[in-house]
Structure formats: structure tokens, C-alpha cells
Design a protein around this motif. Structure first.
Motif, short mmCIF file in Angstrom:
data_model
loop_
_atom_site.label_atom_id
_atom_site.label_comp_id
_atom_site.label_asym_id
_atom_site.label_seq_id
_atom_site.Cartn_x
_atom_site.Cartn_y
_atom_site.Cartn_z
N ALA A 84 -23.91 47.48 -19.18
CA ALA A 84 -24.38 46.48 -17.87
C ALA A 84 -23.60 46.90 -16.46
O ALA A 84 -24.24 46.99 -15.64
CB ALA A 84 -24.03 45.03 -18.21
N LEU A 200 -29.74 43.55 -17.80
CA LEU A 200 -29.32 43.30 -18.85
C LEU A 200 -30.06 43.76 -19.97
O LEU A 200 -29.82 44.10 -21.10
CB LEU A 200 -29.00 41.72 -18.95
N SER A 203 -29.92 47.32 -20.58
CA SER A 203 -28.65 47.60 -21.26
C SER A 203 -28.44 47.73 -22.75
O SER A 203 -27.69 48.13 -23.58
CB SER A 203 -27.44 46.63 -20.79
#
Length: 500
Positions: A84, A200, A203
Motif C-alpha cells: 500500500a 488498498l 495491494s
């Protein structure tokens, strides 16, 4: 998908929000993101409703309870946070521009906040790499250890003055601790939070672990705090809202972390380096257009240098460049909304009624090019006593009050004569004076010969009406965990009481 796609990217742009692992339209009334520098509409943003909160909370509880996440080894969980951080750094310029357009912040400040967000994820990844339990000293025939476990679902409610940094300051430790998170960004500035959610997703975090739920605090925020699946709330914002959250949390017997308002003193001693102090006081109150909980809004100056310091501070304040955040020359951007600018202006008008002398500012700029934006000039006031409403109530804008002092006892009493206790600045060449004042002033953070310097590795907290609990530092991850003690009996014989 890049951060910019949150606004410009087809059907999955600002018309959709991440709820329970899916990007979809929310059930709340849509929000308008407006550029405070121009008054122009940036985007219409989907908003959550109470049903979305319920779905996100229930799904988050299920995802957080999955052994694949809850029992994941810390060093493996760290990889998601490090990834992230990499993605935030990759999209740094887009995220900064998005935050500038949404909040009005100068680009340099927006970039610094993006860097802070990346740093938060990277720091807590490193904390996971070195996390450990504690074996406590034995006091009997047993082996005892203390371990920390995730809460489950965290409600994270963030403000409009520094969205991405505030988001990361809560998301990174909460995720590092093994939780799911319901993030509610401020109603006026949701864009960068949605962009962060896409990163996110990229990620590789499990779907549904993070839901972003824009909407009014009275609807979405209230539903998050009250939801039975939410086991902890972290809130940054106004003191009145913090108290309301505390009352709900008390009924639920739920822990909270709150970072609330401030009316921070900045102290300029007689022996201060005036060049440094003028620059530091300007930065402390006028950076972020004064929209900072730690803003040094009460400026205590020793009587021996009061006239010289005031003259130099006022002259310097008048040279600050006010303009749109996209202009590299801008030092003071617009306030977040026209409505907030008008509240600040009304509080300055009230200060005049209290007898304040306006040394500079005290109005919106007159330049036609700035007329459509939410601008207010850097304002310095004098002639008020410390117990005036203007000196006691948070203005949250580019307004500082100069207050002379003569002795240390008088100074400390006045500095502490406030319901708040968030921050303090001290300008002096004498380390003994600095240490003594730092220990006597009631504040969670004290800066000596500097101001508004932060580190994700250093705990941040407030006292009194400025909040409860700690963010940042290694303690920051523990704030999102429950502590458990585990005992192993070592005595081979049965417990004597049972044998009687």
C-alpha cells in the motif's frame, strides 16, 4: 487503477463506493465535491446509508474473523501494508492534486500529507516485522504471557482538513492489528479517501476488509458508532461530536480514541530568536489556512519584546501569499468550504464586538480573481483578555490572538486556562526554561523552537477536551487490539483447594 480514476474513471468512479467488498452505488443521498478555490463542482459522489453501514459492518466482521486474515503471521500481513505504501508513493502527484482540488490545500502541503500517508503504512509494516508478545515474571508455579489480538471491526471517522494523512493514521495500524475497517471520510472531502480505497484493493487486501462510507456524520457516522459489530471507534474532529460518540460508546462499553479540538498556546519568551519565532508562529497558525487542531492560535509574547515581535509578525503576515492551492506560490489557500469561511468571518466579527483590535486581515481578500473561492486573509488580533470567547473557542481558521505576559506563573496559568490540551509551542534559547514550561503546560505535544513537526513513530494524544487515547507510535497499533493474558500451569500436583 490510478487514484485519478476515482473521479474520472467511467462507471466505477465517484458514482460508486466500496461497501462489503463491492464497488457500487450507495443508498444515501449523493454528495457534491466542490473546489473551494473556485466554487466549481468537481464530482458528484455516491454516499452511504444506514443499510450500507450494516452490510459493511457484518461483512467486515466475517472477513476479519477468517483464519486466513485473523491468524496470518504478522510479517506476512506486513507485506500488504508495504505494498500500500508503494502504491501511494507511485500515485503521489495524482493523490496530491486530488486532495488540493477537494480541500483547497496548497500542492506542497498536499504532497507532504500523501508522503505522511505512505509513511504510516510503511511504519506499521515495520512494526509488524518486529512485533512480539511478553512473557511476564513468574510469581508462582505457572508460565504467563501477555498477547494482543484484533478487536474485529473498527469504525474510523476522519476530518476534512487533512483527509489522506488522517485516513492512513487510522487505517494502517487498524489493519496491521488484524481488523476490518469502516472508514467514514468527511462529507465535504471524500475523494482522496475513495482513491486510497482503490489502492488498498490493488495491494491485495481481502475484499470487504475496508469499506469507505461517505455521508453525513449524523447518519453514517452515527450508524457506525452504534452498530453492534463495531468494537472500537477512532474519531478525529470536533469536541462536541467526540462527546456524543463517547456517550454512545459508554452505553456499548466500547473503547474509543478521540483527537478533538484545540486552542493551543504558542509562547515567545524574552530571549527567543525573533527571526525563528516569527517564522514558526506564522507557520503554526497560518499553514493549512489555520484549519488544524494544533494551530498555535493563542500567541503569548513576553512584554519586553511584545511591541517589536508584534510589529514583525504583522508585517510578515501581510506578505503571505493567498491563492489557489494549484499555484506554486500560494502559502495560504482557501478554507475548505464557503460555509466554513463564513463561520470564521462571523467569529472575527464577534471578536471585534469583544473589543479586539484587528492588526491585519479580518476580511476576505478583495482581488476579483479570488472572489469565487472560500478565502480569508491571515488575521491577527490584539487587545483581548485570555478569558474572552475568541481566546477560548476554537476558530479553526487563519486567526491568531496576541497576548502579552510578564511572569512565568501568570503565563502558565493563562496557557492552561482552557478546556483544551492538545499542543503547545515554546520559543526560547534557554533549555531550562523550555523544559520547565514543557512540563508545566497541559498539552499532549510540545514543540520547542519549532512547530507542527510530526513523526508517525512518535505518539500523539490530547488531554482534557482535546481527546482520549493515543495515535501513532508503537502504542498506536495496540490501540486497535485487545490484550489477553495466558497462563500455563507448571505444578504437577493438583490445586490444593480442590483436594480438601
Amino acid at each position: 487503477m490510478s487514484a485519478r480514476s476515482t473521479v474520472t474513471g467511467g462507471g466505477a468512479g465517484a458514482e460508486h463506493i466500496p461497501v462489503a467488498g463491492q464497488w457500487r452505488a450507495g443508498t444515501g443521498e449523493s454528495l457534491r465535491s466542490v473546489d473551494p478555490a473556485t466554487g466549481e463542482l468537481i464530482a458528484t459522489v455516491a454516499a452511504a446509508g444506514v443499510g450500507d453501514v450494516d452490510e459493511a459492518a457484518r461483512n467486515g466482521a466475517e472477513v476479519a474473523a477468517e483464519p486466513s486474515w485473523r491468524e496470518m503471521l504478522p510479517h506476512r500481513r506486513a507485506r500488504f501494508l508495504a505494498r500500500a505504501a508503494d502504491l501511494i508513493e507511485r500515485d503521489r502527484d495524482e493523490l496530491a492534486l486530488l486532495q488540493t482540488r477537494d480541500t483547497g490545500k496548497p500542492l506542497a502541503e498536499a504532497r507532504a500529507l500523501v508522503d505522511s500517508a505512505a509513511g504510516a503504512f510503511r511504519f506499521y509494516a515495520s512494526v509488524l516485522e518486529t512485533s512480539q508478545g511478553v512473557v511476564t515474571p513468574p510469581r508462582g508455579q505457572h508460565l504467563a504471557m501477555s498477547v494482543h489480538e484484533p478487536v474485529g471491526v473498527i469504525g474510523a471517522i476522519t476530518p476534512w482538513n487533512s483527509p489522506i494523512a488522517s485516513d492512513a493514521q487510522k487505517l494502517a495500524p487498524a489493519l496491521a492489528a488484524g481488523n476490518a475497517v469502516l472508514l467514514k471520510p468527511a462529507e465535504a472531502t471524500p475523494l482522496v479517501s475513495l482513491a486510497l480505497a482503490r489502492l488498498l484493493d490493488e495491494s491485495g487486501l481481502p475484499p470487504g476488509l475496508v469499506s469507505v462510507l461517505p455521508g453525513p456524520g449524523s447518519v453514517v457516522g452515527d450508524a457506525i458508532v452504534r452498530h453492534p459489530a463495531v468494537g472500537k471507534v477512532s474519531f478525529t474532529g470536533g469536541t462536541a461530536t467526540g462527546r456524543a460518540i463517547g456517550r454512545i460508546a459508554a452505553d456499548k462499553v466500547m473503547p474509543v480514541t478521540t483527537e478533538l479540538g484545540g486552542k493551543s498556546p504558542t509562547i515567545v519568551c524574552a530571549d527567543a530568536d525573533i527571526d525563528q519565532a516569527v517564522a514558526g508562529v506564522l507557520f503554526g497558525i497560518f499553514s493549512s489556512s489555520g484549519q488544524s487542531c494544533v494551530a498555535g492560535s493563542r500567541i503569548f509574547v513576553h512584554a519586553d519584546i511584545y511591541e517589536e515581535f508584534t510589529a514583525r509578525l504583522v508585517a510578515a503576515a501581510r506578505t503571505l501569499r493567498v491563492g489557489p492551492g494549484t499555484d506554486p506560490a500560494t502559502q495560504v489557500g482557501p478554507l475548505a468550504t464557503v460555509e466554513h469561511r463564513d463561520r470564521v468571518a462571523a467569529m472575527v466579527d464577534r471578536a471585534r464586538d469583544e473589543g479586539a483590535i484587528v492588526l491585519c486581515g479580518g476580511q476576505a481578500p478583495s482581488e476579483p480573481a479570488l472572489s469565487r473561492g472560500a478565502y480569508y486573509l491571515p488575521t491577527l488580533l490584539a487587545g483581548l483578555a485570555n478569558d474572552a470567547k475568541t481566546c477560548q473557542e476554537e476558530i479553526f481558521g487563519p486567526v491568531g490572538v496576541l497576548l502579552p505576559f510578564s511572569g512565568e506563573e501568570e503565563l502558565v496559568a493563562a496557557a492552561n486556562n482552557t478546556v483544551y490540551g492538545l499542543a503547545c509551542g515554546i520559543w526560547t534559547r534557554d533549555y531550562r526554561t523550555a523544559w520547565r514550561l514543557a512540563r508545566r503546560v497541559e498539552a499532549g505535544t510540545v514543540w520547542i523552537n519549532t512547530y507542527k513537526q510530526f513523526s508517525i513513530a512518535t505518539p500523539f494524544s490530547g488531554t482534557k477536551a482535546s481527546g482520549v487515547g493515543v495515535e501513532k507510535g508503537t502504542d498506536g497499533i495496540k490501540a486497535y487490539m485487545r490484550q489477553k493474558s495466558v497462563y500455563f500451569g507448571l505444578d504437577p500436583d493438583p490445586i490444593p483447594w480442590a483436594a480438601r
